[in-house]
Design an enzyme around this catalytic site. Structure first.
Site, short mmCIF file in Angstrom:
data_model
loop_
_atom_site.label_atom_id
_atom_site.label_comp_id
_atom_site.label_asym_id
_atom_site.label_seq_id
_atom_site.Cartn_x
_atom_site.Cartn_y
_atom_site.Cartn_z
N ASP A 1 14.18 -0.42 14.52
CA ASP A 1 15.05 0.51 13.76
C ASP A 1 14.32 1.84 13.62
OD1 ASP A 1 17.11 1.54 12.24
OD2 ASP A 1 16.57 0.48 10.40
N GLU B 1 0.85 -1.19 0.00
CA GLU B 1 0.00 0.00 0.00
C GLU B 1 0.89 1.25 0.00
OE1 GLU B 1 -3.18 1.81 3.29
OE2 GLU B 1 -2.01 0.04 3.73
#
Ligand code: ADP
Length: 298
Positions: A205, A101
């Protein structure tokens, strides 16, 4: 990047047909999306929608994209914070791709940071078993991230996080053999500041390039390196390169008020990311790494 697929900012017609088949409608246009460190990224337009596609021709890229997909889907199942929906992960003519998406994003305002803080805290608050690690190894940038499960957080952090990066730095001659602390001194240094903690699902991260805010103000996490660890690891990463507004920290700390030793843990958690940057990007991270090694593990 292979010229067959990446021609200037374009994907080859064969690649576009492949993506058209997956989407079930014709790809009309592709546009380069800037900002990635590891792969090439594209906005892929059909008559009615835009999608996002990363491509990479390195041999480990398919595995890397599969791990990124697994991480995003793992976060999605918590129903705490948005992630882009994955449409396909595969390989075409030797080029690996991850199709998902497209999140049309805007820059974050104070309200958006507040939402991000609450939603990240909700993800970190879920009760998630007793061991640190994950079901499989994954990647931090393009480097392998070892996720072997441990019941003890200090041992996990030393054996699966600090030591593998220190060894890589030594192999790449970015650190000398006498600059690598022993496992024993790493464990002792960590144990001095680590407190009892329960495993929380981490993005893994979380720098400012790895979240985005959609045009309705909803936060999305992207490009994760998930595992179960101490929730403060994600917060330490948000502080390393900046880019998160104060309302993010205010909202987050309503759920996780600061506890003793947080400053030192932040340093030790940032050391992992600094080692990763040393190994990925080279010597400009050496002095920051050296400073923390000396401060905590000499
Ligand atoms: P890399 O793995 O190469 O570092 P990233 O995942 O960071 O690549 O993505 C590269 C760029 O694409 C970044 O600018 C990021 O904000 C943007 N991006 C990532 N995922 C999406 C998405 N689903 N929709 C729109 N833009 C995205």
């Amino acid at each position: 990047m292979d010229l067959k697929v990446y021609m200037g900012a374009m994907l080859s017609s064969s690649f576009k047909s492949h993506i058209s088949q997956i989407l079930g409608c014709k790809v009309l246009k592709v546009e380069a999306v800037l900002g990635g460190d590891i792969s090439k990224a594209f906005g892929v337009y059909t008559q009615t929608q835009r999608f996002f596609c990363k491509v990479n021709d390195s041999p480990c890229a398919l595995h890397m994209f599969n791990m990124e997909k697994a991480g995003l889907e793992h976060i999605e199942r918590t129903k705490t914070i948005g992630v882009p929906k994955i449409l396909a992960c595969g390989q075409h003519e030797g080029i690996s791709y991850l199709l998902m998406e497209f999140i049309a994003s805007k820059s974050a305002d104070s309200k958006d940071f507040e939402t991000l803080g609450h939603q990240l805290a909700a993800m970190h608050s879920l009760a998630m078993g007793d061991s640190f690690g994950w079901q499989q190894d994954n990647y931090i940038g393009s480097l392998t991230q070892s996720n072997k499960n441990h019941p003890d957080w200090s041992l996990f952090y030393v054996q699966e996080r600090l030591l593998p990066q220190l060894i890589t730095a030594r192999e790449k001659r970015l650190l000398g053999p006498d600059e690598i602390p022993t496992e024993n001194s790493l464990v002792k240094g960590c144990q001095q500041f680590f407190t009892h903690t329960k495993p929380a699902l981490l993005h893994g991260d979380l720098w400012s390039g790895n979240y985005c805010i959609d045009t309705h103000g909803l936060p999305y996490l992207i490009d994760p390196a998930v595992y179960y660890g101490h929730h403060e690891v994600d917060i330490a990463m948000t502080k390393l390169f900046g880019g998160f507004g104060t309302s993010f920290y205010d909202a987050y700390s309503e759920h996780f008020p600061g506890i003793d030793g947080a400053k030192e843990r932040t340093d030790i958690y940032q050391l992992y990311y600094l080692l990763v940057h040393l190994n990925l990007f080279g010597t400009s991270y050496y002095s920051a790494v050296k400073h923390l090694l000396k401060k905590y593990f000499d």
